[in-house]
Design a protein around this motif. Structure first.
Motif, mmCIF file in Angstrom:
data_model
loop_
_atom_site.group_PDB
_atom_site.id
_atom_site.type_symbol
_atom_site.label_atom_id
_atom_site.label_comp_id
_atom_site.label_asym_id
_atom_site.label_seq_id
_atom_site.Cartn_x
_atom_site.Cartn_y
_atom_site.Cartn_z
ATOM 1 N N PHE A 22 0.827 -1.185 -0.017
ATOM 2 C CA PHE A 22 -0.079 -0.180 -0.106
ATOM 3 C C PHE A 22 0.887 1.394 -0.138
ATOM 4 O O PHE A 22 0.706 2.189 -0.787
ATOM 5 N N SER A 23 1.912 1.248 0.716
ATOM 6 C CA SER A 23 2.933 2.417 0.872
ATOM 7 C C SER A 23 3.556 2.636 -0.396
ATOM 8 O O SER A 23 3.657 3.809 -0.689
ATOM 9 N N GLY A 29 1.559 7.473 -6.088
ATOM 10 C CA GLY A 29 0.513 8.310 -6.381
ATOM 11 C C GLY A 29 0.994 9.862 -5.944
ATOM 12 O O GLY A 29 0.566 10.617 -6.640
ATOM 13 N N ARG A 30 2.115 9.963 -4.944
ATOM 14 C CA ARG A 30 2.184 11.206 -4.373
ATOM 15 C C ARG A 30 3.155 11.926 -5.722
ATOM 16 O O ARG A 30 3.174 12.904 -5.846
ATOM 17 N N MET A 31 4.028 10.910 -6.218
ATOM 18 C CA MET A 31 5.038 11.406 -7.238
ATOM 19 C C MET A 31 4.307 11.517 -8.681
ATOM 20 O O MET A 31 4.963 12.365 -9.384
ATOM 21 N N CYS A 32 3.394 11.092 -8.854
ATOM 22 C CA CYS A 32 2.907 11.005 -10.270
ATOM 23 C C CYS A 32 2.547 12.453 -10.662
ATOM 24 O O CYS A 32 1.772 13.535 -9.984
ATOM 25 N N THR A 52 -3.180 -0.400 -5.524
ATOM 26 C CA THR A 52 -4.061 0.705 -6.344
ATOM 27 C C THR A 52 -4.659 1.702 -5.138
ATOM 28 O O THR A 52 -4.778 2.903 -5.508
ATOM 29 N N GLN A 53 -5.040 0.891 -4.077
ATOM 30 C CA GLN A 53 -5.681 1.706 -2.983
ATOM 31 C C GLN A 53 -4.697 2.747 -2.414
ATOM 32 O O GLN A 53 -4.948 3.773 -2.236
ATOM 33 N N GLY A 54 -3.394 2.453 -2.314
ATOM 34 C CA GLY A 54 -2.308 3.294 -1.874
ATOM 35 C C GLY A 54 -2.118 4.075 -2.916
ATOM 36 O O GLY A 54 -1.922 5.522 -2.461
#
Length: 153
Positions: A22-23, A29-32, A52-54
């Motif tokens: 998840f991490s 997700g933070r980097m995209c 995907t949830q992460g």
């Protein structure tokens, strides 16, 4: 945690618990950035949904995220950019993707994550990041190797 891609455009991450998987998704997700396409491959039960949830959480999405196996596409608007989550496992023909309007998603201002993308390779853009999750039971039940590969056709 996600190391830079090596000279071959590949990076590997190992996780030993679902929370770690998840991490890793959350960090990605933070980097995209808008316009990015990620494909997500791996057998059933390897942790694609957890990843995907992460990923969604890293985009700022807090609503529940599940695999859109029967709907093919789930759109999330509440994060810092639109998130288009595809699961094309049940696609019988790429024409179905045209009916969904995939081009608006692929070439818009959001980010796409496509499960089972190998089924629609002929319509993938020239550049994307291929994410593969694999188990190795010899290293433990919850062990996963996550591979990130820059694809440029």
């Amino acid at each position: 945690m996600i190391e830079k891609l090596n000279t071959d455009g590949v990076a590997f991450v190992e996780t030993y618990a679902p929370e770690e998987t998840f991490s890793i998704g959350q960090e990605l997700g933070r980097m995209c950035t808008p316009g990015r396409i990620y494909t997500l491959s791996g057998g059933l039960g390897v942790g694609k949904t957890v990843f995907t949830q992460g990923f969604a959480r890293g985009l700022g999405i807090v609503e529940p995220v599940n695999s859109p196996t029967f709907t093919i596409l789930q759109v999330y608007q509440e994060g810092r950019m639109p998130f288009f989550h595809f699961d094309v496992y049940r696609i019988s023909d790429v024409e179905e993707m045209e009916e969904i309007g995939y081009e608006d998603c692929f070439y818009g201002d959001g980010v796409c994550l496509i499960e089972w993308a190998e089924l629609i390779e002929e319509i993938l853009p020239e550049k994307y990041v291929k994410v593969t999750i694999a188990k190795d039971l010899e290293k433990g039940f919850d062990y996963r190797q996550i591979t990130f590969e820059e694809v440029s056709l």
